[in-house]
Design a protein around this motif. Structure first.
Motif, PDB file in Angstrom:
ATOM      1  N   ASP A 163       1.160  -1.205  -0.097  1.00  0.00           N
ATOM      2  CA  ASP A 163       0.178  -0.137  -0.058  1.00  0.00           C
ATOM      3  C   ASP A 163       0.706   1.479   0.027  1.00  0.00           C
ATOM      4  N   ILE A 164       1.853   1.418   0.598  1.00  0.00           N
ATOM      5  CA  ILE A 164       3.147   2.441   0.802  1.00  0.00           C
ATOM      6  C   ILE A 164       3.522   2.786  -0.325  1.00  0.00           C
ATOM      7  N   ILE A 165       3.919   1.455  -1.548  1.00  0.00           N
ATOM      8  CA  ILE A 165       4.688   1.475  -2.428  1.00  0.00           C
ATOM      9  C   ILE A 165       4.058   2.374  -3.561  1.00  0.00           C
ATOM     10  N   GLU A 166       2.050   1.844  -3.497  1.00  0.00           N
ATOM     11  CA  GLU A 166       1.109   1.294  -4.200  1.00  0.00           C
ATOM     12  C   GLU A 166       1.334   3.632  -4.099  1.00  0.00           C
ATOM     13  N   GLN A 167       0.534   3.987  -3.589  1.00  0.00           N
ATOM     14  CA  GLN A 167       0.201   5.189  -3.086  1.00  0.00           C
ATOM     15  C   GLN A 167       1.629   6.127  -3.256  1.00  0.00           C
ATOM     16  N   ASN A 168       2.729   6.082  -3.475  1.00  0.00           N
ATOM     17  CA  ASN A 168       3.754   6.397  -4.232  1.00  0.00           C
ATOM     18  C   ASN A 168       4.135   6.907  -5.245  1.00  0.00           C
ATOM     19  N   LYS A 169       3.672   5.918  -5.576  1.00  0.00           N
ATOM     20  CA  LYS A 169       4.182   5.412  -7.151  1.00  0.00           C
ATOM     21  C   LYS A 169       3.238   6.536  -8.164  1.00  0.00           C
ATOM     22  N   LYS A 170       3.999   6.516  -9.313  1.00  0.00           N
ATOM     23  CA  LYS A 170       3.358   7.433 -10.515  1.00  0.00           C
ATOM     24  C   LYS A 170       3.090   6.702 -11.247  1.00  0.00           C
ATOM     25  N   HIS A 171       2.038   6.665 -12.035  1.00  0.00           N
ATOM     26  CA  HIS A 171       1.174   5.340 -12.793  1.00  0.00           C
ATOM     27  C   HIS A 171       1.325   6.564 -14.256  1.00  0.00           C
ATOM     28  N   SER A 172       0.903   5.655 -15.146  1.00  0.00           N
ATOM     29  CA  SER A 172       0.885   5.722 -16.510  1.00  0.00           C
ATOM     30  C   SER A 172      -0.565   6.988 -16.492  1.00  0.00           C
ATOM     31  N   LEU A 173      -1.348   7.616 -17.391  1.00  0.00           N
ATOM     32  CA  LEU A 173      -2.673   7.881 -17.477  1.00  0.00           C
ATOM     33  C   LEU A 173      -3.531   6.512 -17.924  1.00  0.00           C
ATOM     34  N   PRO A 174      -3.165   5.834 -19.359  1.00  0.00           N
ATOM     35  CA  PRO A 174      -3.872   4.907 -18.754  1.00  0.00           C
ATOM     36  C   PRO A 174      -3.760   3.785 -17.490  1.00  0.00           C
ATOM     37  N   VAL A 175      -2.800   3.153 -17.015  1.00  0.00           N
ATOM     38  CA  VAL A 175      -2.803   2.609 -15.938  1.00  0.00           C
ATOM     39  C   VAL A 175      -3.962   3.770 -14.790  1.00  0.00           C
ATOM     40  N   LYS A 176      -3.611   5.118 -14.621  1.00  0.00           N
ATOM     41  CA  LYS A 176      -4.429   5.879 -13.771  1.00  0.00           C
ATOM     42  C   LYS A 176      -6.353   6.042 -13.860  1.00  0.00           C
ATOM     43  N   VAL A 177      -6.323   5.423 -14.826  1.00  0.00           N
ATOM     44  CA  VAL A 177      -7.776   6.227 -15.585  1.00  0.00           C
ATOM     45  C   VAL A 177      -8.583   4.258 -15.546  1.00  0.00           C
ATOM     46  N   LEU A 178      -7.901   3.377 -15.341  1.00  0.00           N
ATOM     47  CA  LEU A 178      -8.092   2.245 -15.387  1.00  0.00           C
ATOM     48  C   LEU A 178      -8.343   1.599 -13.647  1.00  0.00           C
ATOM     49  N   ARG A 179      -7.365   1.921 -13.041  1.00  0.00           N
ATOM     50  CA  ARG A 179      -7.580   1.330 -11.781  1.00  0.00           C
ATOM     51  C   ARG A 179      -8.670   2.102 -11.277  1.00  0.00           C
ATOM     52  N   LYS A 180      -8.449   3.307 -11.459  1.00  0.00           N
ATOM     53  CA  LYS A 180     -10.174   4.847 -10.983  1.00  0.00           C
ATOM     54  C   LYS A 180     -11.222   3.668 -10.917  1.00  0.00           C
ATOM     55  N   ALA A 181     -11.408   3.459 -12.547  1.00  0.00           N
ATOM     56  CA  ALA A 181     -12.461   3.371 -12.702  1.00  0.00           C
ATOM     57  C   ALA A 181     -12.829   1.747 -12.420  1.00  0.00           C
ATOM     58  N   VAL A 182     -12.059   1.019 -12.000  1.00  0.00           N
ATOM     59  CA  VAL A 182     -12.611  -0.513 -11.088  1.00  0.00           C
ATOM     60  C   VAL A 182     -12.176  -0.418  -9.946  1.00  0.00           C
ATOM     61  N   PHE A 183     -11.308   0.768  -9.209  1.00  0.00           N
ATOM     62  CA  PHE A 183     -11.228   0.594  -7.933  1.00  0.00           C
ATOM     63  C   PHE A 183     -12.698   1.560  -7.368  1.00  0.00           C
ATOM     64  N   HIS A 184     -12.593   2.384  -7.842  1.00  0.00           N
ATOM     65  CA  HIS A 184     -13.369   3.242  -7.564  1.00  0.00           C
ATOM     66  C   HIS A 184     -14.713   3.557  -8.097  1.00  0.00           C
ATOM     67  N   HIS A 185     -15.351   3.458  -9.444  1.00  0.00           N
ATOM     68  CA  HIS A 185     -16.159   3.419  -9.986  1.00  0.00           C
ATOM     69  C   HIS A 185     -16.949   2.186 -10.324  1.00  0.00           C
ATOM     70  N   PHE A 186     -16.580   0.789 -10.027  1.00  0.00           N
ATOM     71  CA  PHE A 186     -16.958  -0.352 -10.223  1.00  0.00           C
ATOM     72  C   PHE A 186     -16.933  -1.432  -9.190  1.00  0.00           C
ATOM     73  N   PHE A 187     -16.335  -1.554  -8.586  1.00  0.00           N
ATOM     74  CA  PHE A 187     -16.675  -2.521  -7.677  1.00  0.00           C
ATOM     75  C   PHE A 187     -16.990  -2.299  -6.266  1.00  0.00           C
ATOM     76  N   PRO A 188     -17.406  -0.677  -6.245  1.00  0.00           N
ATOM     77  CA  PRO A 188     -18.189  -0.245  -4.943  1.00  0.00           C
ATOM     78  C   PRO A 188     -19.896  -0.242  -5.381  1.00  0.00           C
ATOM     79  N   TYR A 189     -19.814  -0.185  -6.769  1.00  0.00           N
ATOM     80  CA  TYR A 189     -21.364  -0.188  -6.597  1.00  0.00           C
ATOM     81  C   TYR A 189     -21.577  -1.183  -6.908  1.00  0.00           C
TER      82      TYR A 189
END
Length: 444
Positions: A100-126
């Motif tokens: 978690d520490i590594i992930e929170q400080n990691k700089k992702h590429s834009l496609p990876v950021k979008v994918l993670r946001k879609a999956v973790f924040h806009h899909f599984f919680p709903y």
């Protein structure tokens, strides 16, 4: 301050140094670690080796570079090291915090950021969004589109592993069935327990028949079953993927959904979900408003097989004719929830068939959430060895208690060309089958 310095600072702040020091480097964990074995005993790929890397980062002796991250990611998270550790080191919690520490400080590429946001924040919680996507999957399977896509070889463009995974996905129910779920079910006969059922997200969509089988078994065992509508994803995928704050949000939603139901137990039928749910007390330990409520929730968690054996379900008439069964442990069910004898007891009670223990049944199958997608080579290497042991058991049915394990074993069966000889089944589905088989044999 650069990224590595930020990671090192957070390691010093957040890592439990006392827990890191509890590791005595005794090596009892080594024979239980799949990646240590598969990498020809590479010390860095073992639990004590990874703990040494974490401690080195905390002490400033090791930079939190790509090699450290690689070893943490290569770990399956099966936690087989924990039951054999004489010091009781909570390796899984240490690794999760480090990732978690590594992930929170990691700089992702834009496609990876979008994918993670879609999956973790806009899909599984709903839950409604999950049902919607699964409804599209159902349409894809039932409309004939799946046949057309397979014949066109389009799937091969996604890679061989994804193409193989598509072939072993279960038939997804129609969306109307996913939406019309019960919220309260009475037992067949006298009430022995009042329980709540954690239905999950993928379990209540993609694996809906298994959830129906679970509810049926609980009814037959004498349970009044409450299925709260407000429940949501357990948060395991978030917790294991560096989205800890989102995992905490989901945990709080689930605690609120279950805490006023006045039930004897909260039942799960997926080892991966159960292991995360049962550690909500650890996840929320530093939150004064939620710590006690999380502990009350976690203390009621039980796997389906545990409550069935408590209620003597194995003494019912169960029958399957001319099958040879073996059991593949869900790592999290065995190593975190401490449930291993109960599924075997239920399977051994099935008459007309033989139960055979698989060699190294307690070793990870290589599924590990999305590990078989992101670490394909290691996952398939582990799976190949698992299938060697499965074939040696001469089993016609491989039983497990977790959806990821179930899909992985189906993939293994397909890779070995055993589709006409062996099948993989969730234990809930097999027990319902054994009851139905017995009823079919009873004279009218």
């Amino acid at each position: 301050m650069n990224t590595q310095e930020k990671i090192q600072t957070d390691f010093k702040k957040r890592m439990d140094e006392e827990e890191l020091l509890n590791c005595m480097r005794c090596g009892f964990c080594l024979p239980s670690c799949p990646t240590y074995i598969e990498t020809n005993k590479n010390e860095a790929a073992s639990p004590r080796g990874r703990i040494a890397l974490m401690k080195g980062v905390v002490d400033g002796h090791i930079e939190p570079d790509k090699d450290v991250e690689r070893q943490l990611n290569l770990c399956l998270g099966c936690r087989a090291c924990e039951p054999v550790c004489p010091a009781g080191v909570k390796y899984g919690q240490l690794r999760e915090e480090a990732r978690d520490i590594i992930e929170q400080n990691k700089k992702h590429s834009l496609p990876v950021k979008v994918l993670r946001k879609a999956v973790f924040h806009h899909f599984f919680p709903y839950p409604n969004r999950i049902r919607g996507v699964m409804g599209l999957m159902s349409f894809y399977q039932r409309s004939g589109l799946q046949t057309v896509v397979r014949k066109s070889c389009v799937l091969k463009l996604l890679g061989e592993n994804l193409s193989d995974m598509e072939k072993i996905l279960p038939k997804v129910p129609e969306i109307r069935k996913m939406k019309s779920r019960p919220h309260h079910v009475k037992p067949e006969g006298k009430i022995k327990k009042r329980v709540a059922f954690f239905s999950g997200c993928l379990m209540d969509t993609m694996f809906l028949p298994t959830n129906d089988a679970t509810i049926k078994l609980l009814q037959l065992a004498g349970c009044e079953v409450v299925i709260p509508k407000e429940q949501c994803c357990c948060g395991a995928l978030h917790g294991h993927s560096g989205e800890k704050e989102k995992a905490k949000e989901l945990a709080k939603r689930n605690i609120e959904a279950f805490e006023d139901l006045k039930v004897d137990a909260i039942i799960t039928n997926a080892g991966g979900c159960g292991a995360f749910l049962i550690e909500y007390d650890y996840l929320l330990r530093d939150d004064p408003r939620w710590a006690e409520r999380a502990l009350a929730f976690s203390s009621k968690l039980k796997d389906l097989s545990a409550v069935l054996t408590e209620l003597d379900f194995h003494k019912q008439k169960l029958s399957l004719q001319n099958e040879t069964m073996t059991y593949q442990d869900s790592c999290h069910l065995r190593n975190v929830m401490g449930t291993s004898s109960q599924p075997r007891k239920l399977l051994q009670a099935i008459q007309g068939s033989e139960y055979r223990e698989m060699k190294n049944a307690d070793r990870c199958c290589g599924s590990a959430g999305i590990y078989n997608l992101v670490e394909q080579e290691m996952s398939m290497q582990i799976l190949d060895h698992k299938m060697e042991n499965a074939e040696a058991s001469a089993a016609t049915i491989i039983v497990t208690a977790n959806p990821g394990c179930l899909l992985q074993m189906k993939l293994g069966i397909q890779r070995e060309g055993l589709e006409n000889k062996v099948r993989a089944v969730h234990i809930a589905d097999l027990l319902v089958e054994a009851i139905a088989d017995d009823k079919n044999q009873k004279p009218l």
